[in-house]
Design a protein around this motif. Structure first.
Motif: not given
Ligand code: ACO
Length: 315
Positions: A184-213
């Motif tokens: 479970g990780n809410e910072s490397l790759l996330f998309c806010p949902g209903i109830g959030s002030d943020e728009p529902s768009c995907i955000a990603m820390e590309g290099q960290a996710v690359y290392k994970f992959a």
């Protein structure tokens, strides 16, 4: 537990093609940067089509290729981040569009890009207790709806599409032996949902996710080989989640997998999330590269963070 095999694959992608040049007109990027960093040349984005249209098209193609009719289906699971509506789920909507029997177990499942593997495993378990022996497993995402066009590092990556598998469960068939995991990780790759002030768009820390992959794929691959007591040579084909060609090329080099034994279509579709694995399986079956008896080692990874692998055989 009785195992499942794939009877037939199908896929459906939107008509609209968005090339790297098209994207370069919207954000500061270039065909050269996108191609060299990701292997992506174009992707499909929904214009007229919706999520359910893609699911229906893929499922109908898979049923036809499998020679199975809607009334033979006992379980239908759609792996997706977001369907057209929260309620009904895509799977419930599919029950109506395909005419699946009303006692079919239908629901959606969200494991991001690993969703198709989570769904395959779930359907294998459920078919062991179902009154009919065929299941429908879909991966469908419309990530163009969740794209942040202000963020050039993510907007170039994603495409829309759906892939579907008709699977059969029979007494004595071996299990696909899925290995699934979550960190479970809410910072490397996330998309806010209903109830959030943020728009529902995907955000990603590309290099960290690359290392994970690049760590997750070999881990899954080794676990699946060990679980099935086989080596790389005993696998007929390798199919990995299509997130970045550089990630895939690293794995292929590490395991000395010959080019005729793995598929890649990220250049044509980009990262289609839960749909990427079934779209590729469907294309490979259509090309005659996956036939009766083919054993395919499938590995997925993505948001969650999630990962998974399985050895899937074609019936
Ligand atoms: N065009 C031009 N330049 C760009 C672009 C772009 N589209 N995007 C980023 N850049 C720039 C950056 O601003 C940065 O510039 P700077 O050095 O001046 O600051 C430079 O390129 C390098 O940026 P990085 O983010 O370090 O680029 P990287 O080589 O890591 O590639 C990428 C980014 C393609 C996202 C890569 O990190 C990746 O593929 N990560 C893994 C993604 C993945 O596997 N996802 C799976 C799950 S997806 C899901 O579940 C929905």
């Amino acid at each position: 537990m009785n195992g499942i095999k794939i009877k037939g694959m199908g896929h459906c992608v939107p008509a609209q093609v968005l090339t790297n040049e098209d994207i370069a007109q919207r954000v500061e990027t270039s065909d050269d940067w996108i191609t060299s960093r990701t292997g992506i040349r174009q992707r499909r984005h929904c214009a007229a089509e919706g999520h359910l249209d893609l699911c229906t098209g893929a499922a109908q193609a898979a049923l036809e290729r499998a020679g199975v009719t809607a009334d033979q289906i006992g379980v239908c699971v759609v792996a997706t981040l977001a369907a057209d509506t929260i309620v009904p789920s895509a799977a419930c909507a599919l029950q109506r569009t395909l005419g699946l029997p009303e006692d079919t177990v239908c629901f959606d499942l969200n494991a991001a890009c690993t969703g198709f593997l989570f769904a395959l495993h779930t359907v294998e378990c459920l078919l062991n207790a179902a009154s009919r022996s065929y299941g429908l497993v879909l991966g469908c995402d419309v990530l163009s709806r969740l794209t942040n066009w202000e963020d050039r590092s993510t907007c170039v990556l994603f495409g829309d599409g759906a892939g579907a598998a008709v699977v059969e469960c029979r007494t004595g068939w071996p299990s696909i032996g899925a290995v699934l995991g979550v960190h479970g990780n809410e910072s490397l790759l996330f998309c806010p949902g209903i109830g959030s002030d943020e728009p529902s768009c995907i955000a990603m820390e590309g290099q960290a996710v690359y290392k994970f992959a690049v760590a997750a794929i070999p881990w899954c691959l080794d676990q699946v080989l060990e679980k099935h007591h086989i080596t790389v040579d005993a696998v007929d084909f390798f199919v990995f989640h299509q997130a970045n060609a550089r990630i895939l090329d690293r794995v292929v080099r590490k395991y000395h997998i010959p080019p005729e034994k793995y598929g890649k279509n990220i250049d044509a579709y980009g990262n289609t999330s839960a749909a990427s694995i079934p779209i590729l399986l469907s294309e490979l079956q259509a090309q005659g590269k996956l036939t009766s008896g083919s054993r395919v080692l499938v590995v997925g990874f993505g948001g969650g963070l999630t990962w998974g692998g399985a050895l899937v055989e074609f019936a």
